[in-house]
Design a protein around this motif. Structure first.
Motif, PDB file in Angstrom:
ATOM      1  N   HIS A  32      -9.272   1.724  -0.092  1.00 32.71           N
ATOM      2  CA  HIS A  32      -9.103   2.289   1.246  1.00 32.71           C
ATOM      3  C   HIS A  32     -10.290   1.902   2.096  1.00 32.71           C
ATOM      4  O   HIS A  32     -11.416   2.274   1.786  1.00 32.71           O
TER       5      HIS A  32
ATOM      6  N   HIS B 262      -5.423  -0.514   5.241  1.00 28.19           N
ATOM      7  CA  HIS B 262      -5.651  -0.028   6.607  1.00 28.19           C
ATOM      8  C   HIS B 262      -6.580  -1.007   7.329  1.00 28.19           C
ATOM      9  O   HIS B 262      -6.146  -1.737   8.196  1.00 28.19           O
TER      10      HIS B 262
ATOM     11  N   HIS C 120       1.338   5.199  -2.003  1.00 27.06           N
ATOM     12  CA  HIS C 120       0.939   6.233  -2.966  1.00 27.06           C
ATOM     13  C   HIS C 120       2.221   6.849  -3.504  1.00 27.06           C
ATOM     14  O   HIS C 120       2.726   7.839  -2.966  1.00 27.06           O
TER      15      HIS C 120
ATOM     16  N   ASP D 254       2.420   3.343   2.836  1.00 28.93           N
ATOM     17  CA  ASP D 254       1.295   4.250   2.613  1.00 28.93           C
ATOM     18  C   ASP D 254       1.732   5.540   1.922  1.00 28.93           C
ATOM     19  O   ASP D 254       1.416   5.764   0.774  1.00 28.93           O
TER      20      ASP D 254
ATOM     21  N   HIS E  58       0.849  -1.202   0.000  1.00 25.61           N
ATOM     22  CA  HIS E  58       0.000   0.000   0.000  1.00 25.61           C
ATOM     23  C   HIS E  58       0.879   1.244   0.000  1.00 25.61           C
ATOM     24  O   HIS E  58       1.374   1.679   1.033  1.00 25.61           O
TER      25      HIS E  58
HETATM   26 ZN   LIG Z   1      -3.486   5.090   1.552  1.00 28.44          ZN
END
Ligand SMILES: [Zn+2]
Length: 455
Positions: free
Chosen positions: A220, A244, A66, A295, A64
Protein backbone atom coordinates in the motif's frame (compact mmCIF):
# COMPACT_ATOMS: atom_id res chain seq x y z
CA UNK A 1 -6.52 -40.15 -23.30
CA UNK A 2 -6.02 -37.16 -25.60
CA UNK A 3 -5.93 -33.67 -24.15
CA UNK A 4 -9.14 -31.77 -23.51
CA UNK A 5 -9.92 -29.53 -26.49
CA UNK A 6 -12.11 -26.48 -26.66
CA UNK A 7 -12.99 -24.41 -29.72
CA UNK A 8 -14.41 -20.90 -29.37
CA UNK A 9 -16.07 -20.25 -32.75
CA UNK A 10 -16.79 -17.13 -34.73
CA UNK A 11 -16.26 -14.38 -32.15
CA UNK A 12 -14.82 -10.91 -32.48
CA UNK A 13 -11.54 -11.73 -30.78
CA UNK A 14 -9.59 -8.86 -29.20
CA UNK A 15 -6.34 -10.79 -28.82
CA UNK A 16 -4.42 -7.84 -27.26
CA UNK A 17 -1.45 -9.31 -29.10
CA UNK A 18 0.39 -6.77 -31.26
CA UNK A 19 1.00 -9.26 -34.06
CA UNK A 20 -2.46 -10.85 -34.20
CA UNK A 21 -4.55 -7.73 -33.52
CA UNK A 22 -8.32 -8.22 -33.69
CA UNK A 23 -9.58 -11.35 -35.41
CA UNK A 24 -13.05 -12.38 -36.52
CA UNK A 25 -12.61 -16.08 -35.96
CA UNK A 26 -11.84 -18.92 -33.64
CA UNK A 27 -9.63 -19.88 -30.73
CA UNK A 28 -8.45 -23.45 -30.28
CA UNK A 29 -7.51 -24.50 -26.76
CA UNK A 30 -5.74 -27.76 -25.99
CA UNK A 31 -5.27 -28.59 -22.35
CA UNK A 32 -4.72 -25.32 -20.50
CA UNK A 33 -3.17 -23.35 -23.37
CA UNK A 34 -4.25 -21.68 -26.59
CA UNK A 35 -2.80 -23.50 -29.60
CA UNK A 36 -4.31 -21.56 -32.51
CA UNK A 37 -6.17 -18.33 -33.30
CA UNK A 38 -7.65 -17.80 -36.76
CA UNK A 39 -10.61 -18.16 -39.08
CA UNK A 40 -12.16 -21.51 -39.95
CA UNK A 41 -10.34 -23.63 -37.37
CA UNK A 42 -11.53 -27.23 -37.09
CA UNK A 43 -10.94 -29.60 -34.21
CA UNK A 44 -12.63 -32.97 -34.27
CA UNK A 45 -14.11 -33.99 -30.95
CA UNK A 46 -13.53 -30.59 -29.36
CA UNK A 47 -16.14 -28.93 -27.18
CA UNK A 48 -17.45 -25.99 -29.23
CA UNK A 49 -18.63 -22.67 -27.85
CA UNK A 50 -20.49 -20.51 -30.35
CA UNK A 51 -19.24 -16.93 -29.98
CA UNK A 52 -20.87 -15.49 -33.10
CA UNK A 53 -22.09 -11.95 -32.46
CA UNK A 54 -20.06 -11.83 -29.25
CA UNK A 55 -16.74 -10.27 -28.19
CA UNK A 56 -13.92 -12.42 -26.84
CA UNK A 57 -11.29 -10.82 -24.60
CA UNK A 58 -8.49 -12.16 -22.41
CA UNK A 59 -9.57 -12.90 -18.85
CA UNK A 60 -9.66 -9.74 -16.72
CA UNK A 61 -7.22 -9.22 -13.87
CA UNK A 62 -7.74 -7.45 -10.57
CA UNK A 63 -4.30 -6.57 -9.18
CA UNK A 64 -5.42 -5.06 -5.88
CA UNK A 65 -8.16 -6.83 -3.97
CA UNK A 66 -8.70 -7.64 -0.30
CA UNK A 67 -10.72 -10.81 -0.82
CA UNK A 68 -11.39 -11.26 2.91
CA UNK A 69 -13.60 -8.16 2.88
CA UNK A 70 -16.20 -9.71 0.53
CA UNK A 71 -18.76 -10.26 3.34
CA UNK A 72 -18.50 -6.58 4.29
CA UNK A 73 -19.78 -5.57 0.87
CA UNK A 74 -21.18 -2.07 0.86
CA UNK A 75 -20.32 -1.52 4.52
CA UNK A 76 -18.02 1.35 3.68
CA UNK A 77 -19.60 2.50 0.42
CA UNK A 78 -20.79 5.72 2.05
CA UNK A 79 -17.61 6.22 4.11
CA UNK A 80 -15.95 9.56 4.56
CA UNK A 81 -12.29 9.35 5.46
CA UNK A 82 -10.05 6.90 7.22
CA UNK A 83 -11.90 6.83 10.54
CA UNK A 84 -15.02 5.45 8.85
CA UNK A 85 -12.93 2.81 7.11
CA UNK A 86 -11.25 1.83 10.32
CA UNK A 87 -14.49 1.61 12.30
CA UNK A 88 -16.55 -0.22 9.68
CA UNK A 89 -13.99 -2.46 8.03
CA UNK A 90 -10.39 -2.66 9.19
CA UNK A 91 -11.10 -3.04 12.89
CA UNK A 92 -13.09 -6.19 12.09
CA UNK A 93 -9.90 -7.99 11.08
CA UNK A 94 -9.40 -9.47 14.51
CA UNK A 95 -12.96 -10.84 14.56
CA UNK A 96 -12.30 -12.99 11.50
CA UNK A 97 -11.35 -16.61 12.25
CA UNK A 98 -9.68 -18.90 9.70
CA UNK A 99 -13.16 -20.28 8.89
CA UNK A 100 -14.32 -16.77 8.06
CA UNK A 101 -11.26 -16.29 5.86
CA UNK A 102 -12.20 -19.42 3.92
CA UNK A 103 -15.81 -18.40 3.39
CA UNK A 104 -14.94 -14.81 2.50
CA UNK A 105 -12.17 -15.70 0.06
CA UNK A 106 -14.29 -18.41 -1.55
CA UNK A 107 -17.25 -16.05 -2.01
CA UNK A 108 -15.04 -13.29 -3.41
CA UNK A 109 -13.64 -15.69 -6.00
CA UNK A 110 -17.04 -16.92 -7.13
CA UNK A 111 -18.28 -13.38 -7.65
CA UNK A 112 -15.11 -12.44 -9.52
CA UNK A 113 -15.27 -15.43 -11.87
CA UNK A 114 -18.93 -14.61 -12.52
CA UNK A 115 -17.82 -11.07 -13.44
CA UNK A 116 -15.07 -12.22 -15.82
CA UNK A 117 -12.21 -11.57 -13.39
CA UNK A 118 -10.14 -14.67 -14.01
CA UNK A 119 -7.07 -13.54 -12.04
CA UNK A 120 -6.85 -11.81 -8.68
CA UNK A 121 -3.94 -10.48 -6.70
CA UNK A 122 -5.38 -11.07 -3.24
CA UNK A 123 -3.68 -8.61 -0.87
CA UNK A 124 -4.37 -10.55 2.33
CA UNK A 125 -3.80 -8.05 5.12
CA UNK A 126 -5.84 -10.18 7.44
CA UNK A 127 -3.27 -12.91 8.04
CA UNK A 128 -3.72 -12.92 11.81
CA UNK A 129 -2.51 -16.53 12.24
CA UNK A 130 -0.83 -19.05 9.94
CA UNK A 131 -4.23 -20.77 9.65
CA UNK A 132 -5.74 -17.57 8.23
CA UNK A 133 -3.28 -17.95 5.34
CA UNK A 134 -3.91 -21.69 4.93
CA UNK A 135 -7.67 -21.29 4.80
CA UNK A 136 -7.46 -18.42 2.29
CA UNK A 137 -5.28 -20.55 0.03
CA UNK A 138 -7.66 -23.51 0.38
CA UNK A 139 -10.56 -21.25 -0.69
CA UNK A 140 -8.60 -20.14 -3.77
CA UNK A 141 -8.00 -23.78 -4.65
CA UNK A 142 -11.66 -24.65 -4.18
CA UNK A 143 -13.08 -21.87 -6.34
CA UNK A 144 -10.47 -22.33 -9.07
CA UNK A 145 -9.78 -18.69 -9.78
CA UNK A 146 -6.25 -17.86 -10.86
CA UNK A 147 -4.79 -16.16 -7.82
CA UNK A 148 -1.66 -14.59 -6.47
CA UNK A 149 -2.08 -15.02 -2.74
CA UNK A 150 -0.09 -12.08 -1.39
CA UNK A 151 0.39 -12.95 2.25
CA UNK A 152 0.22 -9.89 4.47
CA UNK A 153 3.23 -9.04 6.63
CA UNK A 154 1.27 -6.60 8.76
CA UNK A 155 -0.79 -8.11 11.53
CA UNK A 156 -2.50 -6.75 14.57
CA UNK A 157 -1.17 -3.34 15.57
CA UNK A 158 -0.88 -4.58 19.17
CA UNK A 159 1.46 -7.39 18.16
CA UNK A 160 3.66 -5.60 15.64
CA UNK A 161 6.77 -6.25 17.70
CA UNK A 162 6.20 -9.95 18.28
CA UNK A 163 4.54 -11.43 15.24
CA UNK A 164 6.98 -10.75 12.42
CA UNK A 165 9.01 -13.95 12.53
CA UNK A 166 6.16 -16.43 12.16
CA UNK A 167 4.96 -14.52 9.12
CA UNK A 168 8.38 -14.83 7.51
CA UNK A 169 8.40 -18.54 8.39
CA UNK A 170 4.92 -18.92 6.91
CA UNK A 171 6.14 -17.44 3.61
CA UNK A 172 8.77 -20.19 3.40
CA UNK A 173 6.22 -22.81 4.40
CA UNK A 174 3.73 -21.75 1.71
CA UNK A 175 6.46 -21.35 -0.89
CA UNK A 176 7.47 -24.96 -0.34
CA UNK A 177 3.88 -26.02 -1.10
CA UNK A 178 3.57 -24.00 -4.30
CA UNK A 179 5.37 -24.80 -7.51
CA UNK A 180 6.96 -22.32 -9.87
CA UNK A 181 5.03 -23.57 -12.90
CA UNK A 182 3.35 -20.53 -14.48
CA UNK A 183 0.35 -22.70 -15.36
CA UNK A 184 -0.40 -23.38 -11.67
CA UNK A 185 -3.59 -21.60 -10.70
CA UNK A 186 -2.25 -20.35 -7.37
CA UNK A 187 1.00 -18.51 -6.84
CA UNK A 188 2.44 -17.01 -3.73
CA UNK A 189 3.13 -13.30 -3.45
CA UNK A 190 4.16 -11.07 -0.58
CA UNK A 191 2.23 -8.04 0.66
CA UNK A 192 5.05 -5.98 2.15
CA UNK A 193 4.25 -4.12 5.37
CA UNK A 194 3.18 -0.52 5.01
CA UNK A 195 6.37 1.37 5.77
CA UNK A 196 4.66 3.74 8.17
CA UNK A 197 4.12 0.85 10.61
CA UNK A 198 7.29 -1.22 10.43
CA UNK A 199 10.99 -0.48 10.84
CA UNK A 200 13.18 -0.19 7.77
CA UNK A 201 15.03 -3.33 8.89
CA UNK A 202 11.82 -5.34 9.00
CA UNK A 203 10.73 -4.13 5.58
CA UNK A 204 14.18 -4.90 4.21
CA UNK A 205 13.96 -8.45 5.61
CA UNK A 206 10.59 -8.98 3.92
CA UNK A 207 11.88 -7.75 0.57
CA UNK A 208 15.03 -9.87 0.80
CA UNK A 209 12.96 -12.96 1.53
CA UNK A 210 10.64 -12.30 -1.42
CA UNK A 211 13.63 -11.87 -3.74
CA UNK A 212 15.30 -15.00 -2.41
CA UNK A 213 12.16 -17.01 -3.21
CA UNK A 214 11.37 -15.18 -6.45
CA UNK A 215 8.03 -13.81 -5.20
CA UNK A 216 6.25 -10.80 -6.60
CA UNK A 217 5.59 -8.08 -4.05
CA UNK A 218 2.91 -5.49 -3.56
CA UNK A 219 2.37 -2.81 -0.93
CA UNK A 220 0.00 0.00 0.00
CA UNK A 221 1.60 3.24 -1.11
CA UNK A 222 -0.46 5.88 0.65
CA UNK A 223 2.27 7.99 2.24
CA UNK A 224 4.39 10.33 0.14
CA UNK A 225 8.11 9.73 -0.41
CA UNK A 226 8.10 5.96 0.15
CA UNK A 227 9.17 5.03 -3.36
CA UNK A 228 12.06 7.48 -3.09
CA UNK A 229 13.02 6.05 0.29
CA UNK A 230 12.93 2.47 -1.00
CA UNK A 231 15.07 3.51 -3.95
CA UNK A 232 17.61 5.25 -1.73
CA UNK A 233 17.86 2.08 0.32
CA UNK A 234 18.45 0.12 -2.87
CA UNK A 235 15.25 -1.85 -2.32
CA UNK A 236 12.89 -0.63 -5.03
CA UNK A 237 12.42 -2.92 -8.02
CA UNK A 238 10.10 -3.73 -10.89
CA UNK A 239 9.02 -6.81 -8.92
CA UNK A 240 7.10 -4.58 -6.48
CA UNK A 241 3.61 -3.34 -7.32
CA UNK A 242 2.62 -0.22 -5.36
CA UNK A 243 -1.15 -0.05 -4.88
CA UNK A 244 -3.03 3.26 -5.12
CA UNK A 245 0.27 5.23 -5.42
CA UNK A 246 -1.66 8.48 -5.75
CA UNK A 247 0.99 10.27 -3.69
CA UNK A 248 3.90 9.18 -5.90
CA UNK A 249 5.88 12.17 -7.20
CA UNK A 250 6.99 12.41 -10.82
CA UNK A 251 10.64 11.69 -10.02
CA UNK A 252 9.58 8.54 -8.14
CA UNK A 253 7.51 7.41 -11.11
CA UNK A 254 10.48 7.96 -13.40
CA UNK A 255 12.65 5.69 -11.25
CA UNK A 256 9.89 3.08 -11.17
CA UNK A 257 9.58 3.28 -14.96
CA UNK A 258 13.32 2.75 -15.39
CA UNK A 259 12.87 -0.54 -13.49
CA UNK A 260 9.96 -1.64 -15.67
CA UNK A 261 7.59 -1.16 -12.75
CA UNK A 262 3.87 -0.57 -12.62
CA UNK A 263 1.19 0.59 -10.23
CA UNK A 264 -2.18 -0.87 -9.32
CA UNK A 265 -4.67 1.95 -9.66
CA UNK A 266 -7.97 1.63 -7.80
CA UNK A 267 -10.07 4.43 -9.27
CA UNK A 268 -13.32 4.06 -7.36
CA UNK A 269 -11.43 3.83 -4.08
CA UNK A 270 -9.45 6.96 -4.92
CA UNK A 271 -12.63 8.85 -5.81
CA UNK A 272 -14.52 7.98 -2.66
CA UNK A 273 -11.41 8.29 -0.52
CA UNK A 274 -11.10 11.87 -1.74
CA UNK A 275 -7.55 11.27 -2.93
CA UNK A 276 -5.71 12.75 -5.85
CA UNK A 277 -6.03 10.75 -9.04
CA UNK A 278 -3.47 12.51 -11.17
CA UNK A 279 -1.09 9.57 -10.72
CA UNK A 280 -2.90 7.62 -13.43
CA UNK A 281 -2.02 10.20 -16.10
CA UNK A 282 1.41 11.02 -14.63
CA UNK A 283 2.42 7.37 -14.46
CA UNK A 284 1.52 6.78 -18.08
CA UNK A 285 3.52 9.82 -19.16
CA UNK A 286 6.50 8.62 -17.09
CA UNK A 287 6.35 5.15 -18.66
CA UNK A 288 4.96 3.33 -15.63
CA UNK A 289 2.39 0.72 -16.65
CA UNK A 290 -0.89 0.81 -14.71
CA UNK A 291 -3.19 -2.09 -13.94
CA UNK A 292 -6.50 -1.87 -12.08
CA UNK A 293 -7.98 -3.03 -8.80
CA UNK A 294 -11.38 -3.13 -7.11
CA UNK A 295 -9.57 -2.88 -3.73
CA UNK A 296 -12.47 -3.80 -1.48
CA UNK A 297 -16.02 -5.02 -1.87
CA UNK A 298 -16.72 -3.04 1.29
CA UNK A 299 -16.60 0.05 -0.91
CA UNK A 300 -16.64 -0.94 -4.55
CA UNK A 301 -18.69 -3.27 -6.70
CA UNK A 302 -16.71 -6.32 -7.77
CA UNK A 303 -16.48 -5.16 -11.35
CA UNK A 304 -13.37 -4.49 -13.44
CA UNK A 305 -15.51 -3.24 -16.35
CA UNK A 306 -16.59 -0.47 -13.99
CA UNK A 307 -13.01 0.30 -13.01
CA UNK A 308 -12.00 0.52 -16.68
CA UNK A 309 -14.87 2.88 -17.41
CA UNK A 310 -14.11 5.11 -14.43
CA UNK A 311 -10.39 5.19 -15.25
CA UNK A 312 -11.14 6.24 -18.83
CA UNK A 313 -13.45 8.95 -17.52
CA UNK A 314 -10.85 10.21 -15.06
CA UNK A 315 -8.11 10.28 -17.68
CA UNK A 316 -10.22 12.22 -20.12
CA UNK A 317 -11.19 14.63 -17.34
CA UNK A 318 -7.60 15.17 -16.19
CA UNK A 319 -6.35 15.80 -19.67
CA UNK A 320 -9.18 18.12 -20.63
CA UNK A 321 -8.48 20.10 -17.49
CA UNK A 322 -4.84 20.45 -18.56
CA UNK A 323 -5.98 21.66 -21.94
CA UNK A 324 -8.35 24.23 -20.45
CA UNK A 325 -5.68 25.51 -18.10
CA UNK A 326 -3.31 25.91 -21.07
CA UNK A 327 -5.97 27.88 -22.96
CA UNK A 328 -6.43 25.15 -25.52
CA UNK A 329 -10.19 25.25 -25.67
CA UNK A 330 -12.34 24.00 -27.37
CA UNK A 331 -10.66 20.59 -27.37
CA UNK A 332 -8.83 19.44 -30.45
CA UNK A 333 -6.98 16.22 -31.18
CA UNK A 334 -3.24 16.63 -31.58
CA UNK A 335 -0.29 14.21 -31.27
CA UNK A 336 -0.30 12.67 -27.78
CA UNK A 337 -3.67 14.18 -26.95
CA UNK A 338 -5.84 12.51 -25.87
CA UNK A 339 -3.46 10.23 -24.04
CA UNK A 340 -5.70 7.16 -24.02
CA UNK A 341 -8.55 5.48 -25.86
CA UNK A 342 -11.01 3.01 -24.29
CA UNK A 343 -8.86 0.15 -25.59
CA UNK A 344 -5.97 1.36 -23.42
CA UNK A 345 -8.08 0.44 -20.37
CA UNK A 346 -8.36 -3.12 -21.63
CA UNK A 347 -4.56 -3.20 -21.86
CA UNK A 348 -4.40 -2.11 -18.21
CA UNK A 349 -6.69 -4.96 -17.11
CA UNK A 350 -5.05 -7.68 -19.22
CA UNK A 351 -1.55 -7.19 -20.67
CA UNK A 352 -0.22 -4.83 -17.99
CA UNK A 353 -1.74 -6.76 -15.12
CA UNK A 354 -0.29 -10.07 -16.33
CA UNK A 355 3.11 -8.42 -16.48
CA UNK A 356 2.64 -7.05 -12.95
CA UNK A 357 2.17 -10.53 -11.51
CA UNK A 358 5.18 -11.84 -13.41
CA UNK A 359 3.17 -13.76 -16.01
CA UNK A 360 3.37 -11.39 -18.97
CA UNK A 361 4.59 -14.20 -21.24
CA UNK A 362 1.73 -16.50 -20.22
CA UNK A 363 -1.38 -14.41 -19.58
CA UNK A 364 -3.15 -11.28 -20.75
CA UNK A 365 -3.26 -12.12 -24.47
CA UNK A 366 -5.17 -14.53 -26.67
CA UNK A 367 -2.30 -15.95 -28.69
CA UNK A 368 -0.86 -19.40 -29.31
CA UNK A 369 1.21 -20.54 -26.33
CA UNK A 370 -0.65 -18.36 -23.82
CA UNK A 371 -2.70 -19.82 -21.00
CA UNK A 372 -6.36 -20.16 -21.97
CA UNK A 373 -8.08 -17.61 -19.76
CA UNK A 374 -10.78 -15.73 -21.63
CA UNK A 375 -14.13 -14.01 -21.36
CA UNK A 376 -16.93 -13.95 -23.94
CA UNK A 377 -19.15 -10.88 -23.77
CA UNK A 378 -22.72 -10.92 -25.04
CA UNK A 379 -23.75 -7.46 -26.29
CA UNK A 380 -27.37 -8.47 -25.70
CA UNK A 381 -30.54 -7.42 -27.48
CA UNK A 382 -29.53 -3.79 -27.95
CA UNK A 383 -26.44 -4.77 -29.91
CA UNK A 384 -22.81 -3.84 -30.06
CA UNK A 385 -21.54 -0.28 -29.92
CA UNK A 386 -20.42 1.30 -33.16
CA UNK A 387 -16.71 1.56 -33.87
CA UNK A 388 -13.94 -0.23 -32.00
CA UNK A 389 -15.33 -3.30 -30.17
CA UNK A 390 -13.03 -2.37 -27.26
CA UNK A 391 -15.26 0.67 -26.77
CA UNK A 392 -18.15 -1.70 -26.13
CA UNK A 393 -16.11 -3.70 -23.64
CA UNK A 394 -14.82 -0.71 -21.70
CA UNK A 395 -17.74 1.69 -21.82
CA UNK A 396 -20.87 -0.49 -22.20
CA UNK A 397 -20.27 -3.82 -20.50
CA UNK A 398 -21.33 -4.97 -17.04
CA UNK A 399 -20.65 -8.27 -15.23
CA UNK A 400 -24.16 -9.44 -16.21
CA UNK A 401 -23.05 -9.35 -19.87
CA UNK A 402 -20.35 -11.97 -19.23
CA UNK A 403 -21.56 -14.97 -21.20
CA UNK A 404 -18.62 -17.37 -20.93
CA UNK A 405 -15.53 -17.59 -18.74
CA UNK A 406 -12.65 -19.98 -19.36
CA UNK A 407 -9.77 -20.39 -16.88
CA UNK A 408 -6.86 -22.63 -17.78
CA UNK A 409 -8.88 -24.20 -20.59
CA UNK A 410 -11.77 -25.10 -18.27
CA UNK A 411 -15.21 -23.59 -18.93
CA UNK A 412 -16.29 -21.94 -15.67
CA UNK A 413 -19.28 -20.00 -16.99
CA UNK A 414 -21.31 -20.61 -20.12
CA UNK A 415 -24.52 -19.09 -21.46
CA UNK A 416 -24.43 -16.60 -18.58
CA UNK A 417 -24.40 -19.31 -15.88
CA UNK A 418 -21.57 -20.59 -13.72
CA UNK A 419 -20.87 -24.20 -14.66
CA UNK A 420 -19.23 -25.71 -11.57
CA UNK A 421 -19.83 -23.08 -8.88
CA UNK A 422 -23.04 -21.86 -7.34
CA UNK A 423 -23.54 -18.15 -6.71
CA UNK A 424 -25.97 -19.21 -3.98
CA UNK A 425 -23.13 -20.97 -2.13
CA UNK A 426 -21.13 -17.73 -2.23
CA UNK A 427 -24.10 -15.79 -0.89
CA UNK A 428 -24.56 -18.30 1.93
CA UNK A 429 -20.85 -18.08 2.79
CA UNK A 430 -21.15 -14.29 3.02
CA UNK A 431 -24.14 -14.59 5.35
CA UNK A 432 -22.31 -17.08 7.59
CA UNK A 433 -19.38 -14.69 8.01
CA UNK A 434 -21.72 -11.79 8.74
CA UNK A 435 -23.51 -13.78 11.42
CA UNK A 436 -20.26 -14.91 13.05
CA UNK A 437 -18.41 -11.60 12.80
CA UNK A 438 -21.22 -9.06 13.14
CA UNK A 439 -23.62 -11.16 15.24
CA UNK A 440 -27.07 -12.65 14.70
CA UNK A 441 -28.61 -9.20 14.76
CA UNK A 442 -26.32 -7.73 12.16
CA UNK A 443 -27.97 -4.91 10.27
CA UNK A 444 -28.83 -6.72 7.04
CA UNK A 445 -32.04 -4.72 7.27
CA UNK A 446 -31.28 -1.00 7.56
CA UNK A 447 -32.63 0.35 10.84
CA UNK A 448 -34.56 3.14 9.12
CA UNK A 449 -36.78 0.59 7.33
CA UNK A 450 -39.63 -0.26 9.67
CA UNK A 451 -41.57 -3.44 9.24
CA UNK A 452 -45.06 -2.89 7.87
CA UNK A 453 -47.54 -4.63 10.17
CA UNK A 454 -49.38 -7.54 8.55
CA UNK A 455 -52.90 -6.71 7.46
ZN1 LIG B 1 -6.00 -1.81 -0.45
Amino acid sequence: MSERRLLIKGGIVLTMDPLLGDVLGDILIEGDRITAVGAGLEAEGAQVIDARGKIVIPGLHDTHMHSWQAPLRGGYAHGWGNADYHNNVFSLRESFTPVDMYDATFAAGVEMIDAGITTVLNFCHNTMTPEHADESVRAHRDNGQRAVFAIGMLGSFEELKTDHQWRLDKVRDLHAQFGDDPAELIRLGLAVSSMEYRSVDEVETEIALARELGLRMTFHQNVGGQLRQLHQLGLLGGDMLPAHANVAADDELEVLASMGGGISFTPEGEFVGGRSMTVIARSLKAGVTPSLGVDTAARTKVDIFGQMRITFTIMRYLQAQEEREADRWPLERRPGTPLVEPRTMLEFATVNAAQHIGLGDHLGRLAPGYLADLVVIDPGPYGMALGDPANHVVLRTAPADVDTVVIGGVVRKQGGRLTDLDAGDAGAAIQRVRTRVLGEEHPAMPPHLRKVPAA
